[in-house]
Design an enzyme around this catalytic site. Structure first.
Site, short mmCIF file in Angstrom:
data_model
loop_
_atom_site.label_atom_id
_atom_site.label_comp_id
_atom_site.label_asym_id
_atom_site.label_seq_id
_atom_site.Cartn_x
_atom_site.Cartn_y
_atom_site.Cartn_z
N GLU A 165 0.13 24.50 -38.42
CA GLU A 165 -0.13 25.69 -37.58
C GLU A 165 -1.32 25.51 -36.64
O GLU A 165 -1.82 26.47 -36.06
CB GLU A 165 -0.36 26.91 -38.48
CG GLU A 165 0.80 27.83 -38.71
CD GLU A 165 2.07 27.23 -39.27
OE1 GLU A 165 2.05 26.10 -39.82
OE2 GLU A 165 3.10 27.87 -39.16
N TYR A 167 -4.43 24.49 -37.41
CA TYR A 167 -5.77 24.68 -37.99
C TYR A 167 -6.48 23.32 -38.12
O TYR A 167 -5.93 22.29 -37.74
CB TYR A 167 -5.66 25.39 -39.35
CG TYR A 167 -5.23 26.84 -39.22
CD1 TYR A 167 -6.06 27.76 -38.59
CD2 TYR A 167 -4.00 27.28 -39.71
CE1 TYR A 167 -5.68 29.09 -38.45
CE2 TYR A 167 -3.61 28.61 -39.58
CZ TYR A 167 -4.45 29.51 -38.95
OH TYR A 167 -4.07 30.82 -38.81
N ARG A 215 0.77 21.75 -46.80
CA ARG A 215 1.64 22.26 -45.73
C ARG A 215 1.53 21.34 -44.54
O ARG A 215 0.48 21.25 -43.88
CB ARG A 215 1.26 23.70 -45.37
CG ARG A 215 2.29 24.33 -44.47
CD ARG A 215 2.43 25.80 -44.67
NE ARG A 215 3.56 26.28 -43.88
CZ ARG A 215 3.62 27.46 -43.30
NH1 ARG A 215 2.64 28.33 -43.47
NH2 ARG A 215 4.67 27.81 -42.62
N HIS A 253 -0.46 27.71 -33.53
CA HIS A 253 -0.54 29.10 -33.06
C HIS A 253 -0.61 29.19 -31.54
O HIS A 253 -0.20 30.18 -30.96
CB HIS A 253 -1.75 29.81 -33.67
CG HIS A 253 -1.54 30.20 -35.11
ND1 HIS A 253 -0.37 30.79 -35.54
CD2 HIS A 253 -2.33 30.11 -36.20
CE1 HIS A 253 -0.45 31.03 -36.84
NE2 HIS A 253 -1.62 30.61 -37.27
N GLN A 340 5.58 43.56 -36.18
CA GLN A 340 4.86 44.74 -35.68
C GLN A 340 3.79 45.27 -36.63
O GLN A 340 2.76 45.75 -36.18
CB GLN A 340 5.85 45.85 -35.34
CG GLN A 340 6.38 45.74 -33.93
CD GLN A 340 7.41 46.80 -33.62
OE1 GLN A 340 8.60 46.51 -33.57
NE2 GLN A 340 6.99 48.02 -33.44
P1 NAP Z 1 7.85 53.60 -22.97
O1 NAP Z 1 7.24 52.41 -23.58
O2 NAP Z 1 7.14 54.88 -23.01
O3 NAP Z 1 8.17 53.20 -21.46
C1 NAP Z 1 8.73 54.10 -20.57
C2 NAP Z 1 8.69 53.51 -19.18
O4 NAP Z 1 9.22 54.47 -18.30
C3 NAP Z 1 7.32 53.19 -18.71
O5 NAP Z 1 7.38 51.88 -18.14
C4 NAP Z 1 6.99 54.23 -17.65
O6 NAP Z 1 6.25 53.52 -16.72
C5 NAP Z 1 8.35 54.72 -17.19
N1 NAP Z 1 8.44 56.14 -16.94
C6 NAP Z 1 7.94 57.17 -17.66
N2 NAP Z 1 8.24 58.34 -17.09
C7 NAP Z 1 8.95 58.04 -15.98
C8 NAP Z 1 9.53 58.83 -14.96
N3 NAP Z 1 9.46 60.15 -14.99
N4 NAP Z 1 10.17 58.20 -13.97
C9 NAP Z 1 10.26 56.88 -13.92
N5 NAP Z 1 9.72 56.08 -14.86
C10 NAP Z 1 9.07 56.66 -15.87
O7 NAP Z 1 9.26 53.88 -23.58
P2 NAP Z 1 10.45 52.93 -23.96
O8 NAP Z 1 10.52 51.69 -23.14
O9 NAP Z 1 11.64 53.82 -23.93
O10 NAP Z 1 10.15 52.49 -25.41
C11 NAP Z 1 9.96 53.46 -26.42
C12 NAP Z 1 9.18 52.84 -27.55
O11 NAP Z 1 10.04 51.94 -28.25
C13 NAP Z 1 8.02 52.00 -27.07
O12 NAP Z 1 6.85 52.74 -27.01
C14 NAP Z 1 7.94 50.92 -28.08
O13 NAP Z 1 7.00 51.26 -29.07
C15 NAP Z 1 9.31 50.87 -28.71
N6 NAP Z 1 9.93 49.59 -28.34
C16 NAP Z 1 9.24 48.45 -28.58
C17 NAP Z 1 9.80 47.25 -28.24
C18 NAP Z 1 9.07 45.97 -28.52
O14 NAP Z 1 9.43 44.97 -27.99
N7 NAP Z 1 8.08 45.94 -29.35
C19 NAP Z 1 11.04 47.20 -27.65
C20 NAP Z 1 11.71 48.39 -27.41
C21 NAP Z 1 11.13 49.57 -27.75
P3 NAP Z 1 5.69 54.10 -15.36
O15 NAP Z 1 5.28 55.51 -15.68
O16 NAP Z 1 4.57 53.20 -14.99
O17 NAP Z 1 6.81 54.01 -14.40
FE1 SF4 Z 2 6.48 41.92 -40.64
FE2 SF4 Z 2 7.84 43.77 -41.93
FE3 SF4 Z 2 8.44 43.22 -39.38
FE4 SF4 Z 2 9.02 41.51 -41.35
S1 SF4 Z 2 9.88 43.55 -41.04
S2 SF4 Z 2 8.08 41.01 -39.43
S3 SF4 Z 2 7.27 41.77 -42.71
S4 SF4 Z 2 6.52 44.08 -40.14
#
Ligand code: NAP
Ligand code: SF4
Length: 664
Positions: A165, A167, A215, A253, A340
């Site tokens: 990894e 290290y 490892r 990493h 996450q």
């Molecule tokens: P979000 O993260 O809140 O993004 C919404 C997007 O829409 C923003 O880019 C915003 O940017 C835009 N927006 C907001 N109001 C708007 C409007 N009235 N008109 C046009 N654009 C607008 O929501 P999401 O993408 O639906 O995701 C929801 C949640 O799911 C996220 O917060 C995240 O936690 C989770 N998620 C995570 C992942 C991941 O990869 N970890 C993947 C999918 C979902 P602007 O206002 O700058 O335009």
């Molecule tokens: Fe980590 Fe749980 Fe997501 Fe697996 S499911 S990657 S253990 S947070």
């Protein structure tokens, strides 16, 4: 299915393991403070009770310079080793076995005392390490051995020496970080001397039979990484020096190839382990992106490894082994490799937990004990929040009814599992569905619960979720404008040119979905990330093969910040890289003007543009659905996206539901 290979015992040194499942090392943040010792012991004890063969702790430094961060975990004194008896005793009481991992962070140490083979700074830490002196290297090898000896005194059944990894040990092994010209560097042979001395000195202190796991880094996945010949030569010499088991690691990493996140295909690295196993006679342990008993069994049955290491899967379900052994594998809460709540937390200096199992690392504080109340619970909405609530409440002994207005369980989770590389989300739905069945929860699909339906329940939990936001935009009713839900469920198949409005997590996912070639297989995945044969390319890194996106996608947002900066700490970079590799055009700072037959009209800094597209996909965030809650007039609990839609994610939804039930 039974798992004869996975569940077969194995003897390593003087230790008999009850099966081949190793809970791999993962730093949880509980290691770093004495105050958390009891919580750490409870976390491991629950996994031992769940039947795992061997647990490996998070990394403990052999001296202060080896810390991961200031005042991070170390095992350097007799007093500390006595304290560790709380951990080893708790695991032994449950019939388990536990190994201490000895880890020197080297230049990955997030502190000014860090040292390395050279003074080359790593791209992922702000601190430039000091190059160890010749005597300093010698002393560090001795420090490793002394920590190993302290682990024996602490009651550990084995140790793992962290050599992968990226290290310190890896930093000595690779030419990219070891340009020394003393006895510890220069030629490949001298670069190997440090790990070999660590093992020899450890062996001298602990006797012939105490299990020492090492490892080894199979693929460094960085430029100037080890050649395959070097890896094999090291493996042979480690065997001679007294290593009992070779565990395997993939990627430093700092590597820019994802190795463990969801988008890495399951079992992607098994062939590298098989290749090592063919070279040595000591047991070899497979690791990385193995998360089901089926895959683990397949790897063992094929003779590719002797043991299988799973770290996050054991965080997600402490009873993984017990369920596999009692024909209940379909009840395993499978790790979806999202990072996450585990690695993203640790890399942000927070204690780890698990998105699908919020009790992980909180075994002593988030307790779902049997209830003494004979109460009925109605849960409305079967997205992640509602599912977690219904299952947790039924586990506590409440009589639970789950209402869902659509014809299937899962809510927004069903959409996520359509995204390429997020297929694992289907496992969480399988888990919840099966648990609802086993626990006898009454599930009423296609039922929109009314206030009247809920009047007779003692507790009502409203988890009615979210709807996609519809921006206030001229032409929003134009036939080319579609929702992300319609796209991900296949109701609409967009044309070749697409604009994605909104660049949050879902906008990024949808862009990947739209450009991804469904015919891509594991070989294509490796080629796109530039993973080559380590026998030909040092470190296993080669030229990347360009992707052939199946659509032209433009991803837009109003903010002027770079797109994707708020994505997960340990996975966001890979999502951003995929967008780039897929030719997704990213535009920020936009003002949306209108949609018409010409396409999407927008302006940047007052300059108008028009995107001639076939479809405009709305990914503009969500709004809470609360009609029912408002109608109930406050007599209910409100959770998940229905509570707060902004930045809703499954981690928050599942944890909120679980905590609510713990308090009922
Ligand atoms: P979000 O993260 O809140 O993004 C919404 C997007 O829409 C923003 O880019 C915003 O940017 C835009 N927006 C907001 N109001 C708007 C409007 N009235 N008109 C046009 N654009 C607008 O929501 P999401 O993408 O639906 O995701 C929801 C949640 O799911 C996220 O917060 C995240 O936690 C989770 N998620 C995570 C992942 C991941 O990869 N970890 C993947 C999918 C979902 P602007 O206002 O700058 O335009
Ligand atoms: Fe980590 Fe749980 Fe997501 Fe697996 S499911 S990657 S253990 S947070």
């Amino acid at each position: 299915m039974s798992y004869p290979h996975l569940l077969a015992p194995i003897t390593i040194g003087n230790l008999e393991l009850r099966n081949r499942v190793v809970m791999g090392s993962m730093h949880t943040g509980l290691e770093d403070s004495r105050r958390d010792l009891a919580a750490l012991a409870a976390y491991f004890a629950e996994r031992a009770r769940g039947g795992v063969g061997l647990i490996v702790t998070g990394g403990y430094a052999p001296n202060k310079r080896g810390w991961l961060k200031p005042f991070a975990s170390e095992l350097t004194t007799r007093l500390q080793s006595m304290r560790h008896r709380e951990i080893t005793g708790a695991v032994h009481d449950e019939g388990g076995a536990i190994a201490l991992q000895v880890l020197h962070a080297g230049r990955y140490g997030y502190h000014p005392l860090s040292v390395s083979a050279s003074n080359k700074k790593s791209p992922i830490t702000p601190f430039r390490p000091r190059a160890l002196s010749t005597n300093g290297v010698d002393q560090t090898a001795t420090d490793f051995a002394e920590t190993v000896a302290l682990a024996v005194k602490a009651g550990y059944d084995a140790v793992e020496i962290m050599g992968s990894e990226g290290y310190l040990i890896n930093q000595f092994l690779a030419a990219r970080t070891n340009d020394r010209n003393d006895a510890w560097g220069g030629t490949a042979e001298r670069r190997m001397r440090f790990p070999l001395e660590v093992v020899r000195r450890s062996r001298d202190l602990v006797g012939a039979d105490f299990p020492i796991v090492y490892r080894i880094s199979l693929l460094d996945l960085v430029e100037g990484g080890q050649t395959w010949d070097e890896v094999v030569t090291l493996a042979h010499q480690l065997e001679e020096a007294g290593v009992t088991v070779l565990n395997t690691g993939i990627g430093w990493h700092e590597a820019r190839v994802p190795t463990i996140i969801t988008q890495v295909p399951r079992g992607a690295w098994r062939s590298a382990t098989a290749r090592l196993k063919a070279e040595v006679s000591i047991p070899v342990c497979a690791s990385n992106r193995i998360n089901t008993p089926e895959l683990a069994e397949e790897i063992l049955a094929a003779g590719e490894a002797d043991l299988v290491s799973m770290a996050r899967p054991l965080l997600a379900d402490a009873f993984f082994v017990e369920k596999a052994a009692t024909s209940r594998a379909d009840e395993i809460n499978t790790c979806i490799a999202c990072n996450q709540a585990c690695l993203d937390h640790v890399f942000k200096n927070r204690k780890a937990s698990c998105l699908v199992n919020p009790r992980a690392c909180r075994e002593t504080t988030l307790v779902l004990g049997p209830t003494k109340r004979a109460a009925t619970v109605a849960v409305v909405g079967a997205g992640p929040a509602g599912l977690a609530t219904a299952v947790s409440a039924a586990e506590r002994g409440f009589a639970v009814t789950l209402f869902e207005k659509s014809e299937a369980l899962g809510g927004q989770f069903r959409l996520a599992m359509a995204v390429p590389g997020k297929e694992e989300f289907a496992e969480t739905l399988r888990y919840f569905t099966r648990r609802l069945e086993v626990l006898g929860v009454e599930v009423r699909l296609r039922t929109e619960a009314t206030a009247g339906d809920l009047a007779s329940y003692d507790e009502v939990v409203v988890a009615t979720g979210v709807v996609g936001r519809v921006p206030d935009l001229d032409g929003i009713d134009h036939p080319s404008v579609v929702s992300y839900a319609d796209v991900l469920t296949g109701v609409v198949v967009p044309g070749k040119r697409v604009a994605v409005v909104g660049a949050g997590g879902i906008g990024v996912d949808v862009s990947h979905f739209l450009t991804h070639d469904p015919a891509d297989d594991l070989d294509d995945w490796m080629a796109h990330w530039g993973v080559g044969d380590p026998g030909v390319h040092p470190g296993g890194l080669t030229e990347r093969k360009p992707r052939t996106p199946i659509r032209e996608v433009t991803l837009l947002q109003r903010k002027t910040t770079p797109i994707g900066v708020d994505l997960g700490k340990t996975s966001g970079w890979a999502h951003r890289a995929v967008l780039k590799q897929s030719g997704v055009v990213q535009v920020n700072g936009v003002t949306y003007d209108r949609v018409d037959d010409e396409g999407l009209h927008y302006s940047v800094d007052g300059t108008p543009h028009v995107l001639a597209v076939d479809h405009v996909v709305l990914c503009a965030g969500q709004e809470s659905v609360r009609d029912l809650y408002d109608e109930l007039g406050g007599g209910a609990h409100l959770i998940g996206g229905a509570d707060v839609a902004a930045e809703l994610d499954a981690k928050r939804a599942i944890e909120q539901g679980t905590r609510l039930v713990a308090a009922l």
